[in-house]
Motif scaffolding. Sequence first.
Motif: not given
Length: 308
Positions: A12-13, A15, A34, A37-38, A42-46, A138
Amino acid sequence: MHFRLPKPMGSTVGIYVVSDSLNPERRRRVDSGISSLERSGFRVRLSSNSMLDDGYAAGRAEVRASALRELVSDPEVRGFLSGWGGKSTIDLFAVSGFSAQDLVVDERPWFGFSDACVLLNAITLTTGLVTFYGPNVAGKLDETSHGQFPSGMYCQGWPVFGVASEGAWTSLSGGSCSGTLIGGNLSSFTFAYLAGVVPSKADSAVPFIFFFEARDEDPRVMRQLIIALALTGFFSGVVGVVIGDLGRSRGSVPYIVQALREVCAHSTVFASCPTFGHAKLENPPIPIGLQIDITERREPRAPCAYFA
Protein backbone atom coordinates in the motif's frame (compact mmCIF):
# COMPACT_ATOMS: atom_id res chain seq x y z
CA MET A 1 26.03 11.14 9.83
CA HIS A 2 25.20 7.51 9.07
CA PHE A 3 22.81 7.06 6.15
CA ARG A 4 20.75 3.90 5.76
CA LEU A 5 18.52 2.50 3.02
CA PRO A 6 14.80 2.10 3.73
CA LYS A 7 12.96 -1.18 3.73
CA PRO A 8 11.36 -2.28 0.43
CA MET A 9 7.96 -0.77 -0.34
CA GLY A 10 4.94 -2.70 0.90
CA SER A 11 1.71 -3.28 -0.98
CA THR A 12 0.00 0.00 0.00
CA VAL A 13 1.43 3.34 -1.10
CA GLY A 14 0.31 6.58 0.51
CA ILE A 15 0.08 9.57 -1.84
CA TYR A 16 0.78 12.81 0.00
CA VAL A 17 -0.37 16.20 -1.30
CA VAL A 18 1.60 18.80 0.65
CA SER A 19 2.01 21.59 -1.90
CA ASP A 20 -0.26 22.81 -4.70
CA SER A 21 -3.96 22.02 -4.83
CA LEU A 22 -5.35 19.52 -7.31
CA ASN A 23 -7.55 21.33 -9.81
CA PRO A 24 -9.80 19.13 -11.99
CA GLU A 25 -7.07 18.49 -14.60
CA ARG A 26 -4.47 17.65 -11.95
CA ARG A 27 -6.94 15.39 -10.16
CA ARG A 28 -7.62 13.60 -13.44
CA ARG A 29 -3.91 13.02 -13.89
CA VAL A 30 -3.46 11.84 -10.29
CA ASP A 31 -6.36 9.43 -10.79
CA SER A 32 -4.59 8.14 -13.91
CA GLY A 33 -1.40 7.67 -11.89
CA ILE A 34 -3.34 5.81 -9.22
CA SER A 35 -4.72 3.49 -11.89
CA SER A 36 -1.17 2.84 -13.09
CA LEU A 37 -0.07 2.00 -9.56
CA GLU A 38 -3.03 -0.33 -9.09
CA ARG A 39 -2.20 -2.11 -12.34
CA SER A 40 1.27 -2.65 -10.86
CA GLY A 41 -0.31 -4.40 -7.89
CA PHE A 42 -0.37 -1.58 -5.34
CA ARG A 43 -3.20 -0.43 -3.14
CA VAL A 44 -3.38 3.34 -2.77
CA ARG A 45 -4.29 5.69 0.07
CA LEU A 46 -4.70 9.35 -0.86
CA SER A 47 -4.10 11.96 1.84
CA SER A 48 -7.29 13.38 3.34
CA ASN A 49 -6.57 16.95 2.15
CA SER A 50 -6.28 16.02 -1.53
CA MET A 51 -9.58 17.71 -2.49
CA LEU A 52 -8.93 20.95 -0.61
CA ASP A 53 -8.02 24.28 -2.18
CA ASP A 54 -6.74 27.20 -0.12
CA GLY A 55 -5.91 29.53 -2.95
CA TYR A 56 -2.86 27.82 -4.45
CA ALA A 57 -2.27 25.12 -1.87
CA ALA A 58 -4.13 21.91 -0.97
CA GLY A 59 -5.45 23.35 2.28
CA ARG A 60 -3.93 25.51 4.97
CA ALA A 61 -0.46 24.51 6.14
CA GLU A 62 -1.82 23.11 9.42
CA VAL A 63 -4.30 20.95 7.50
CA ARG A 64 -1.64 19.65 5.11
CA ALA A 65 0.69 18.83 8.00
CA SER A 66 -2.10 17.03 9.85
CA ALA A 67 -3.08 15.03 6.75
CA LEU A 68 0.55 13.98 6.27
CA ARG A 69 0.84 12.84 9.90
CA GLU A 70 -2.41 10.93 9.49
CA LEU A 71 -1.04 9.14 6.43
CA VAL A 72 2.17 8.27 8.26
CA SER A 73 0.25 6.91 11.24
CA ASP A 74 -1.68 4.44 9.04
CA PRO A 75 0.07 1.09 9.63
CA GLU A 76 -1.16 -0.29 6.30
CA VAL A 77 0.69 2.38 4.32
CA ARG A 78 4.14 0.97 3.61
CA GLY A 79 5.64 3.74 1.51
CA PHE A 80 4.97 7.29 0.31
CA LEU A 81 4.82 9.07 -3.06
CA SER A 82 4.13 12.76 -3.72
CA GLY A 83 0.90 13.50 -5.58
CA TRP A 84 1.85 16.83 -7.13
CA GLY A 85 4.47 19.56 -6.85
CA GLY A 86 4.26 23.32 -6.49
CA LYS A 87 5.83 25.88 -4.17
CA SER A 88 4.24 25.23 -0.77
CA THR A 89 5.96 22.25 0.90
CA ILE A 90 8.09 24.65 2.92
CA ASP A 91 4.90 25.82 4.68
CA LEU A 92 4.80 22.59 6.70
CA PHE A 93 7.90 23.58 8.62
CA ALA A 94 6.20 26.77 9.83
CA VAL A 95 3.55 24.65 11.60
CA SER A 96 4.15 24.35 15.31
CA GLY A 97 5.32 20.88 16.29
CA PHE A 98 5.95 19.66 12.74
CA SER A 99 9.15 17.63 12.45
CA ALA A 100 10.73 15.53 9.72
CA GLN A 101 11.88 13.20 12.49
CA ASP A 102 8.27 12.19 13.18
CA LEU A 103 7.76 11.06 9.57
CA VAL A 104 10.24 8.19 9.75
CA VAL A 105 8.44 5.14 11.11
CA ASP A 106 9.61 1.57 10.44
CA GLU A 107 12.03 2.94 7.80
CA ARG A 108 9.31 3.03 5.16
CA PRO A 109 10.53 4.50 1.85
CA TRP A 110 9.75 8.03 0.69
CA PHE A 111 9.53 8.99 -2.98
CA GLY A 112 8.89 12.49 -4.29
CA PHE A 113 9.64 14.98 -7.01
CA SER A 114 9.89 18.72 -7.63
CA ASP A 115 8.83 20.67 -4.51
CA ALA A 116 8.81 17.44 -2.47
CA CYS A 117 12.62 17.64 -2.41
CA VAL A 118 12.17 20.00 0.56
CA LEU A 119 10.61 17.18 2.56
CA LEU A 120 12.94 14.47 1.24
CA ASN A 121 16.19 16.28 2.04
CA ALA A 122 14.86 17.29 5.45
CA ILE A 123 14.00 13.65 6.24
CA THR A 124 17.37 12.36 5.06
CA LEU A 125 19.55 14.99 6.73
CA THR A 126 17.53 14.87 9.95
CA THR A 127 17.15 11.12 10.35
CA GLY A 128 19.75 9.51 8.07
CA LEU A 129 17.11 7.59 6.08
CA VAL A 130 17.79 7.52 2.33
CA THR A 131 14.87 9.00 0.36
CA PHE A 132 14.27 9.02 -3.40
CA TYR A 133 13.96 12.00 -5.75
CA GLY A 134 11.73 10.49 -8.44
CA PRO A 135 10.39 8.84 -10.46
CA ASN A 136 7.89 11.72 -10.60
CA VAL A 137 4.74 12.89 -8.87
CA ALA A 138 1.80 10.48 -8.99
CA GLY A 139 0.04 12.77 -11.46
CA LYS A 140 2.92 12.52 -13.95
CA LEU A 141 3.85 8.86 -13.87
CA ASP A 142 3.06 8.86 -17.59
CA GLU A 143 6.05 11.19 -18.09
CA THR A 144 8.65 8.76 -16.76
CA SER A 145 9.82 5.38 -17.97
CA HIS A 146 9.34 4.20 -14.37
CA GLY A 147 5.57 4.61 -14.46
CA GLN A 148 4.99 1.03 -13.31
CA PHE A 149 6.95 1.96 -10.17
CA PRO A 150 8.99 -1.20 -9.42
CA SER A 151 9.75 0.20 -5.97
CA GLY A 152 11.37 -2.94 -4.58
CA MET A 153 14.18 -2.60 -7.12
CA TYR A 154 14.99 0.92 -5.97
CA CYS A 155 15.53 -0.18 -2.40
CA GLN A 156 17.64 -3.16 -3.51
CA GLY A 157 19.69 -1.52 -6.24
CA TRP A 158 19.30 0.61 -9.37
CA PRO A 159 21.46 2.79 -11.63
CA VAL A 160 21.81 5.99 -9.63
CA PHE A 161 21.00 8.38 -12.48
CA GLY A 162 19.07 5.85 -14.53
CA VAL A 163 19.64 3.32 -17.27
CA ALA A 164 19.78 6.19 -19.78
CA SER A 165 22.73 7.74 -17.92
CA GLU A 166 25.05 5.31 -19.72
CA GLY A 167 24.73 7.49 -22.80
CA ALA A 168 23.65 10.80 -21.25
CA TRP A 169 26.52 11.30 -18.80
CA THR A 170 28.96 14.05 -19.81
CA SER A 171 31.98 15.01 -17.72
CA LEU A 172 32.41 18.79 -17.63
CA SER A 173 35.62 18.89 -15.63
CA GLY A 174 37.29 15.49 -15.49
CA GLY A 175 38.41 14.09 -12.17
CA SER A 176 36.84 11.74 -9.65
CA CYS A 177 35.15 12.16 -6.29
CA SER A 178 33.14 10.36 -3.63
CA GLY A 179 30.27 11.90 -1.71
CA THR A 180 26.72 11.68 -0.44
CA LEU A 181 23.91 12.77 -2.76
CA ILE A 182 21.67 15.70 -1.82
CA GLY A 183 19.56 17.96 -4.01
CA GLY A 184 16.50 17.99 -6.25
CA ASN A 185 14.76 21.00 -7.75
CA LEU A 186 17.16 23.95 -7.59
CA SER A 187 14.75 26.67 -6.46
CA SER A 188 12.82 24.60 -3.92
CA PHE A 189 16.02 23.15 -2.45
CA THR A 190 17.69 26.56 -2.23
CA PHE A 191 14.85 28.28 -0.38
CA ALA A 192 14.57 25.36 2.03
CA TYR A 193 18.30 25.37 2.71
CA LEU A 194 18.41 29.14 3.21
CA ALA A 195 15.52 28.85 5.68
CA GLY A 196 17.20 26.06 7.62
CA VAL A 197 14.43 23.61 6.73
CA VAL A 198 17.05 21.39 5.10
CA PRO A 199 19.60 21.01 7.91
CA SER A 200 23.00 22.51 7.24
CA LYS A 201 25.44 19.98 5.88
CA ALA A 202 28.12 21.89 7.76
CA ASP A 203 27.17 19.72 10.71
CA SER A 204 28.50 16.68 8.86
CA ALA A 205 32.06 15.76 8.00
CA VAL A 206 30.78 13.79 5.00
CA PRO A 207 31.49 15.39 1.59
CA PHE A 208 28.44 15.91 -0.61
CA ILE A 209 27.57 15.59 -4.28
CA PHE A 210 24.88 18.12 -5.20
CA PHE A 211 22.46 17.18 -8.01
CA PHE A 212 19.80 19.52 -9.32
CA GLU A 213 17.36 20.20 -12.12
CA ALA A 214 15.29 23.27 -12.96
CA ARG A 215 12.02 23.88 -14.75
CA ASP A 216 12.26 26.65 -17.35
CA GLU A 217 14.16 28.89 -14.93
CA ASP A 218 15.83 32.07 -16.21
CA PRO A 219 19.59 31.31 -16.25
CA ARG A 220 20.16 34.53 -14.30
CA VAL A 221 17.82 33.27 -11.58
CA MET A 222 19.64 29.93 -11.48
CA ARG A 223 22.90 31.81 -11.03
CA GLN A 224 21.27 33.90 -8.30
CA LEU A 225 20.20 30.75 -6.46
CA ILE A 226 23.69 29.25 -6.76
CA ILE A 227 25.29 32.42 -5.38
CA ALA A 228 22.75 32.51 -2.53
CA LEU A 229 23.72 28.96 -1.57
CA ALA A 230 27.41 29.88 -1.82
CA LEU A 231 26.97 32.80 0.57
CA THR A 232 25.81 30.36 3.26
CA GLY A 233 28.96 28.26 2.79
CA PHE A 234 26.96 25.46 1.20
CA PHE A 235 29.57 24.61 -1.43
CA SER A 236 32.46 24.36 1.03
CA GLY A 237 31.87 20.65 1.46
CA VAL A 238 30.55 19.88 -2.04
CA VAL A 239 32.99 17.72 -4.01
CA GLY A 240 30.80 17.11 -7.05
CA VAL A 241 27.84 18.66 -8.91
CA VAL A 242 25.54 16.79 -11.32
CA ILE A 243 23.30 18.98 -13.49
CA GLY A 244 20.06 17.45 -14.74
CA ASP A 245 17.62 18.83 -17.31
CA LEU A 246 17.19 22.63 -17.20
CA GLY A 247 13.94 22.89 -19.15
CA ARG A 248 13.88 25.61 -21.78
CA SER A 249 17.26 26.79 -20.49
CA ARG A 250 19.07 23.60 -21.56
CA GLY A 251 21.54 25.66 -23.55
CA SER A 252 22.65 27.55 -20.45
CA VAL A 253 24.66 24.66 -18.95
CA PRO A 254 28.04 26.35 -19.73
CA TYR A 255 26.82 29.55 -18.05
CA ILE A 256 25.65 27.63 -14.96
CA VAL A 257 28.92 25.69 -14.78
CA GLN A 258 30.83 28.96 -14.90
CA ALA A 259 28.78 30.23 -11.95
CA LEU A 260 29.55 27.02 -10.08
CA ARG A 261 33.27 27.29 -10.83
CA GLU A 262 33.27 30.73 -9.22
CA VAL A 263 31.99 29.38 -5.89
CA CYS A 264 33.31 25.81 -5.73
CA ALA A 265 36.74 24.50 -4.92
CA HIS A 266 39.12 24.00 -7.85
CA SER A 267 38.94 20.22 -7.39
CA THR A 268 35.13 20.02 -7.59
CA VAL A 269 33.91 17.56 -10.23
CA PHE A 270 31.17 18.79 -12.59
CA ALA A 271 28.98 16.64 -14.83
CA SER A 272 25.81 16.87 -16.87
CA CYS A 273 23.29 14.04 -16.85
CA PRO A 274 19.91 15.20 -18.22
CA THR A 275 18.05 12.01 -17.34
CA PHE A 276 15.99 13.78 -14.66
CA GLY A 277 13.94 16.96 -14.62
CA HIS A 278 10.57 18.52 -15.48
CA ALA A 279 10.21 16.91 -18.90
CA LYS A 280 9.38 13.49 -20.33
CA LEU A 281 12.59 11.82 -19.23
CA GLU A 282 13.61 8.57 -17.57
CA ASN A 283 13.47 10.30 -14.16
CA PRO A 284 14.88 7.44 -12.08
CA PRO A 285 14.44 7.63 -8.30
CA ILE A 286 17.73 9.25 -7.25
CA PRO A 287 18.71 8.15 -3.71
CA ILE A 288 19.24 11.21 -1.50
CA GLY A 289 21.71 10.23 1.21
CA LEU A 290 23.47 7.50 -0.75
CA GLN A 291 27.24 7.69 -1.05
CA ILE A 292 28.43 7.28 -4.65
CA ASP A 293 31.68 7.48 -6.58
CA ILE A 294 32.12 9.59 -9.70
CA THR A 295 35.04 8.11 -11.59
CA GLU A 296 36.67 9.70 -14.61
CA ARG A 297 36.36 7.45 -17.65
CA ARG A 298 37.21 7.75 -21.31
CA GLU A 299 33.68 6.77 -22.25
CA PRO A 300 30.80 8.80 -20.75
CA ARG A 301 29.16 6.46 -18.26
CA ALA A 302 27.06 6.60 -15.15
CA PRO A 303 29.24 7.37 -12.13
CA CYS A 304 27.86 4.49 -10.11
CA ALA A 305 26.27 1.61 -11.99
CA TYR A 306 24.15 0.16 -9.22
CA PHE A 307 23.74 0.57 -5.51
CA ALA A 308 22.87 -2.13 -3.01
